[in-house]
Write an enzyme that holds these catalytic residues in place. Structure first.
Site, mmCIF file in Angstrom:
data_model
loop_
_atom_site.group_PDB
_atom_site.id
_atom_site.type_symbol
_atom_site.label_atom_id
_atom_site.label_comp_id
_atom_site.label_asym_id
_atom_site.label_seq_id
_atom_site.Cartn_x
_atom_site.Cartn_y
_atom_site.Cartn_z
ATOM 1 C CG HIS A 124 -3.553 -3.409 3.739
ATOM 2 N ND1 HIS A 124 -2.739 -2.825 3.724
ATOM 3 C CD2 HIS A 124 -4.636 -2.410 2.914
ATOM 4 C CE1 HIS A 124 -2.414 -1.579 3.884
ATOM 5 N NE2 HIS A 124 -3.373 -1.060 3.259
ATOM 6 C CD GLU A 145 -1.112 -5.531 5.102
ATOM 7 O OE1 GLU A 145 -2.172 -4.424 5.578
ATOM 8 O OE2 GLU A 145 -1.519 -6.358 4.475
ATOM 9 C CB CYS A 158 -1.009 -0.146 1.054
ATOM 10 S SG CYS A 158 -2.637 2.052 1.269
#
Length: 243
Positions: free
Chosen positions: A205, A207, A112
């Site tokens: 993202h 994660e 990001c």
């Protein structure tokens, strides 16, 4: 032995237990994502830029995490009213980390803001506001990302994939040396990579999702880096013994 992957953090005010004070922060999803992919995570709070090369030299790979908008001054633009407050200390530190990783051949993943800063650090610019890439204030959105055939990212994720996303800025002018490796359906640049070396930026993202393919590729590159470092140390030790 697990490879060591450094992840940048940010400074903010936080409260826990009886305490309320400045803290180095990072959502736990970042380090758990790296750990699930098979590496050890090492958190990197902002420091003086002069120490970036020394810090990176101890890592097998580097992740530049998401967070605050990059200061528009860094790419020669006046702030848009919708651009958030700058985190100048973090901009300086992470830019130095990016340059050090590229110079030393350390695998690098920008997430990001990390992808945006990679583009800015190498001479590109950003679009300071766009709509449709969040699920609302503080709520992740989801959209489809399409890989560009022939790129590193496409080799890892060859199909169009739905990804968790939360950003309101994006690449405008692409930095020299970077290649676009994925787009959103509205044309927004969603991934970039550096020509040569293992350097990848993703606008979403990973994660916050369950797809570990990018993280596992980073860990594999980190293992190769660790093996190279071990070999170099062995050669240096052997040379000293022969003196």
């Amino acid at each position: 032995m697990k490879p060591l992957i450094g992840i940048s953090t940010y400074l903010d005010h936080a409260s826990w237990g009886v305490w309320s004070m400045g803290a180095a922060l990072l959502p736990a999803a970042y380090h758990t994502h790296v750990q699930r992919a098979g590496a050890a995570a090492f958190l990197l709070p902002p420091d003086a830029a002069e120490y970036a090369a020394q810090t990176v030299s101890r890592l097998d790979a580097l992740v530049i995490a998401g967070g605050a908008d990059v200061d528009p001054v860094r790419y020669g633009a006046a702030p848009d009213p919708r651009t958030g407050p700058p985190a100048r200390e973090r901009d300086t530190w992470e830019s130095a980390l990016i340059h050090a990783a590229i110079a030393q051949g350390v695998p690098l993943l920008g997430i990001c803001r990390g992808m945006q800063l990679l583009n800015v650090a190498l001479g590109g610019t950003l679009q300071q506001h766009l709509d449709g890439h969040t699920g609302g204030v503080g709520v992740l959105g989801t959209h489809t990302v399409k890989p560009v055939p022939g790129t590193r990212y496409a080799a890892l994720v060859p199909e169009a994939a739905d990804v968790p996303t939360y950003h309101h800025q994006a690449v405008a002018v692409l930095a020299p040396g970077l290649t676009v490796s994925a787009h959103a359906e509205d044309g927004t640049v969603e991934a970039v990579e550096l020509d040569g070396g293992w350097v990848l930026g993703v606008q979403w993202h990973p994660e916050m999702g369950d797809d570990l393919r990018v993280a596992r590729a980073l860990v594999a590159a980190a293992r190769e880096r660790a093996a190279q470092r071990t070999g170099q140390r062995g050669a240096e030790d052997g040379g000293r013994l022969g003196e």
